[in-house]
Write a protein that holds these residues in place. Structure first.
Motif, PDB file in Angstrom:
ATOM      1  N   LEU A  58      37.356  62.589  89.912  1.00 52.64           N
ATOM      2  CA  LEU A  58      38.015  63.575  90.582  1.00 52.64           C
ATOM      3  C   LEU A  58      38.089  63.542  92.205  1.00 52.64           C
ATOM      4  CD1 LEU A  58      37.313  66.840  88.376  1.00 52.64           C
ATOM      5  CD2 LEU A  58      39.513  65.441  88.583  1.00 52.64           C
ATOM      6  N   HIS A  59      37.006  63.529  92.655  1.00 54.87           N
ATOM      7  CA  HIS A  59      36.682  63.852  94.194  1.00 54.87           C
ATOM      8  C   HIS A  59      37.504  62.575  94.965  1.00 54.87           C
ATOM      9  CE1 HIS A  59      33.746  64.972  97.840  1.00 54.87           C
ATOM     10  NE2 HIS A  59      35.034  64.386  98.025  1.00 54.87           N
ATOM     11  N   LYS A  60      36.963  61.341  94.332  1.00 48.44           N
ATOM     12  CA  LYS A  60      37.571  60.030  94.883  1.00 48.44           C
ATOM     13  C   LYS A  60      39.039  60.036  94.740  1.00 48.44           C
ATOM     14  CE  LYS A  60      34.019  58.479  97.270  1.00 48.44           C
ATOM     15  NZ  LYS A  60      33.987  58.353  98.523  1.00 48.44           N
ATOM     16  N   THR A  61      39.480  60.545  93.697  1.00 51.56           N
ATOM     17  CA  THR A  61      40.893  60.153  93.271  1.00 51.56           C
ATOM     18  C   THR A  61      41.774  61.227  94.008  1.00 51.56           C
ATOM     19  OG1 THR A  61      40.265  59.663  91.036  1.00 51.56           O
ATOM     20  CG2 THR A  61      42.612  60.362  91.354  1.00 51.56           C
ATOM     21  N   PHE A  62      41.160  62.389  94.622  1.00 55.47           N
ATOM     22  CA  PHE A  62      41.838  63.183  95.486  1.00 55.47           C
ATOM     23  C   PHE A  62      41.966  62.590  97.065  1.00 55.47           C
ATOM     24  CE2 PHE A  62      41.263  66.843  92.833  1.00 55.47           C
ATOM     25  CZ  PHE A  62      42.412  67.668  93.195  1.00 55.47           C
ATOM     26  N   SER A  63      40.962  61.848  97.537  1.00 52.18           N
ATOM     27  CA  SER A  63      41.055  61.061  98.729  1.00 52.18           C
ATOM     28  C   SER A  63      42.518  60.645  99.449  1.00 52.18           C
ATOM     29  CB  SER A  63      39.867  59.862  98.609  1.00 52.18           C
ATOM     30  OG  SER A  63      38.709  60.583  98.513  1.00 52.18           O
ATOM     31  N   PRO A  64      43.078  59.758  98.530  1.00 51.73           N
ATOM     32  CA  PRO A  64      44.450  59.164  98.846  1.00 51.73           C
ATOM     33  C   PRO A  64      45.383  60.437  99.348  1.00 51.73           C
ATOM     34  CG  PRO A  64      43.728  58.075  97.158  1.00 51.73           C
ATOM     35  CD  PRO A  64      42.875  59.096  96.977  1.00 51.73           C
ATOM     36  N   LEU A  65      45.190  61.422  98.521  1.00 49.39           N
ATOM     37  CA  LEU A  65      46.142  62.391  98.799  1.00 49.39           C
ATOM     38  C   LEU A  65      45.989  63.201  99.941  1.00 49.39           C
ATOM     39  CD1 LEU A  65      45.981  63.848  95.136  1.00 49.39           C
ATOM     40  CD2 LEU A  65      47.835  62.388  96.073  1.00 49.39           C
ATOM     41  N   MET A  77      51.496  58.734  92.141  1.00 47.98           N
ATOM     42  CA  MET A  77      50.520  58.048  91.000  1.00 47.98           C
ATOM     43  C   MET A  77      49.273  58.844  91.241  1.00 47.98           C
ATOM     44  SD  MET A  77      49.416  54.183  91.171  1.00 47.98           S
ATOM     45  CE  MET A  77      48.491  54.415  92.780  1.00 47.98           C
ATOM     46  N   PHE A  78      48.554  59.140  92.335  1.00 44.12           N
ATOM     47  CA  PHE A  78      47.385  59.772  92.516  1.00 44.12           C
ATOM     48  C   PHE A  78      47.298  61.068  92.056  1.00 44.12           C
ATOM     49  CE2 PHE A  78      47.034  56.215  95.695  1.00 44.12           C
ATOM     50  CZ  PHE A  78      46.081  55.311  95.321  1.00 44.12           C
ATOM     51  N   SER A  79      48.250  61.830  92.297  1.00 45.47           N
ATOM     52  CA  SER A  79      48.506  63.099  91.912  1.00 45.47           C
ATOM     53  C   SER A  79      48.535  63.165  90.154  1.00 45.47           C
ATOM     54  CB  SER A  79      49.852  63.905  92.278  1.00 45.47           C
ATOM     55  OG  SER A  79      49.709  64.001  93.704  1.00 45.47           O
ATOM     56  N   ALA A  80      49.225  62.322  89.792  1.00 47.09           N
ATOM     57  CA  ALA A  80      49.348  62.207  88.330  1.00 47.09           C
ATOM     58  C   ALA A  80      47.828  61.902  87.658  1.00 47.09           C
ATOM     59  CB  ALA A  80      50.158  61.056  87.780  1.00 47.09           C
ATOM     60  N   ARG A  81      47.102  61.053  88.228  1.00 47.43           N
ATOM     61  CA  ARG A  81      45.701  60.748  87.813  1.00 47.43           C
ATOM     62  C   ARG A  81      44.844  61.786  87.798  1.00 47.43           C
ATOM     63  NH1 ARG A  81      42.797  57.874  84.453  1.00 47.43           N
ATOM     64  NH2 ARG A  81      40.780  57.475  85.196  1.00 47.43           N
ATOM     65  N   VAL A  82      45.039  62.765  89.063  1.00 54.30           N
ATOM     66  CA  VAL A  82      44.239  63.865  88.970  1.00 54.30           C
ATOM     67  C   VAL A  82      44.303  64.848  88.055  1.00 54.30           C
ATOM     68  CG1 VAL A  82      43.698  65.806  90.484  1.00 54.30           C
ATOM     69  CG2 VAL A  82      43.781  63.427  91.647  1.00 54.30           C
ATOM     70  N   VAL A 114      36.454  71.174  94.333  1.00 53.06           N
ATOM     71  CA  VAL A 114      37.245  70.001  94.026  1.00 53.06           C
ATOM     72  C   VAL A 114      38.511  70.301  93.561  1.00 53.06           C
ATOM     73  CG1 VAL A 114      37.722  67.607  92.874  1.00 53.06           C
ATOM     74  CG2 VAL A 114      35.422  67.979  94.076  1.00 53.06           C
ATOM     75  N   THR A 115      38.532  71.183  92.457  1.00 53.47           N
ATOM     76  CA  THR A 115      39.751  71.514  91.696  1.00 53.47           C
ATOM     77  C   THR A 115      40.591  72.636  92.614  1.00 53.47           C
ATOM     78  OG1 THR A 115      38.843  71.566  89.544  1.00 53.47           O
ATOM     79  CG2 THR A 115      40.759  72.936  89.690  1.00 53.47           C
ATOM     80  N   ASN A 116      40.049  73.310  93.436  1.00 52.35           N
ATOM     81  CA  ASN A 116      40.663  74.188  94.438  1.00 52.35           C
ATOM     82  C   ASN A 116      41.601  73.444  95.324  1.00 52.35           C
ATOM     83  OD1 ASN A 116      41.031  76.996  95.064  1.00 52.35           O
ATOM     84  ND2 ASN A 116      39.820  76.447  96.796  1.00 52.35           N
ATOM     85  N   TRP A 117      41.223  71.983  95.634  1.00 52.81           N
ATOM     86  CA  TRP A 117      42.031  71.341  96.342  1.00 52.81           C
ATOM     87  C   TRP A 117      43.454  71.007  95.995  1.00 52.81           C
ATOM     88  CZ3 TRP A 117      37.950  66.692  96.779  1.00 52.81           C
ATOM     89  CH2 TRP A 117      36.860  67.186  97.517  1.00 52.81           C
ATOM     90  N   THR A 118      43.674  71.288  94.611  1.00 48.62           N
ATOM     91  CA  THR A 118      44.961  71.167  94.014  1.00 48.62           C
ATOM     92  C   THR A 118      46.057  71.987  94.715  1.00 48.62           C
ATOM     93  OG1 THR A 118      44.700  73.058  92.451  1.00 48.62           O
ATOM     94  CG2 THR A 118      44.347  70.579  91.604  1.00 48.62           C
ATOM     95  N   LYS A 119      45.706  73.066  95.425  1.00 47.02           N
ATOM     96  CA  LYS A 119      46.638  73.975  96.010  1.00 47.02           C
ATOM     97  C   LYS A 119      46.803  73.292  97.547  1.00 47.02           C
ATOM     98  CE  LYS A 119      43.614  78.179  94.742  1.00 47.02           C
ATOM     99  NZ  LYS A 119      42.976  79.157  95.317  1.00 47.02           N
ATOM    100  N   PHE A 120      46.197  72.666  97.938  1.00 45.88           N
ATOM    101  CA  PHE A 120      46.514  71.676  99.235  1.00 45.88           C
ATOM    102  C   PHE A 120      47.318  70.368  99.154  1.00 45.88           C
ATOM    103  CE2 PHE A 120      42.519  74.237  99.606  1.00 45.88           C
ATOM    104  CZ  PHE A 120      42.922  75.225 100.530  1.00 45.88           C
ATOM    105  N   VAL A 121      47.211  69.921  97.941  1.00 45.39           N
ATOM    106  CA  VAL A 121      48.010  68.661  97.718  1.00 45.39           C
ATOM    107  C   VAL A 121      49.073  68.895  96.678  1.00 45.39           C
ATOM    108  CG1 VAL A 121      46.048  67.325  98.428  1.00 45.39           C
ATOM    109  CG2 VAL A 121      46.609  67.912  96.141  1.00 45.39           C
TER     110      VAL A 121
END
Length: 155
Positions: A58-65, A77-82, A114-121
């Motif tokens: 999760l954490h590392k998959t958010f990085s590119p976003l 693609m990264f959003s779909a993976r998350v 980490v899940t809270n980051w979904t709001k920002f991306v």
């Protein structure tokens, strides 16, 4: 020294890096808190298992976003993976209060952040009912409310 966070500097000047190690260290400083089960127990290994999943999947998959250099056409693609990984987490939360059962641990705290980051991306997790309920339970904890307020993350 790794040019990344998190880093925890201790009173004696030593530094710890890597989120899962830092949260276990903090939990071990207050063993009666229940934030991490006893070292060597299967319950501890389950928490460690979750910490490693969250950091690697999760954490590392958010990085590119969050990286402005990531090409816009790659971000879906990264959003779909998350979302795929969070959907799996949603299934694991079925019938549970927290990741490992009824006890809040450092793994739950890490997942919440980490899940809270979904709001920002811009990742919509509204369809993940178990994860949504989990996020609500964690957000309602007084210490979480205090931390969110201190960080300016409450509306």
């Amino acid at each position: 020294p790794k040019s990344q966070v998190p880093t925890l500097e201790l009173d004696d000047g030593q530094r710890l890096t890597e989120g899962p190690v830092i949260v276990q260290y903090i939990a071990d400083q207050a063993p009666t808190s229940g934030l991490a089960p006893a070292a060597g127990s299967m319950a501890r290994y389950r928490v460690m298992e979750w910490l490693n999943f969250i950091t690697s999947e999760l954490h590392k998959t958010f990085s590119p976003l969050f990286n402005p250099a990531t090409p816009a056409d790659a971000k879906p693609m990264f959003s779909a993976r998350v979302l795929d990984r969070l959907t799996w987490v949603d299934t694991q939360l079925e019938g549970k209060t927290y990741l490992t059962g009824d006890t809040f641990t450092v793994a739950d705290a890490y997942l919440f952040v980490v899940t809270n980051w979904t709001k920002f991306v811009g990742i919509d997790i509204s369809g993940l009912k178990n994860l949504g309920a989990f996020m609500g339970r964690v957000a309602a904890r007084p210490a979480v409310q205090a931390a969110l307020k201190a960080e300016g993350l409450l509306n």
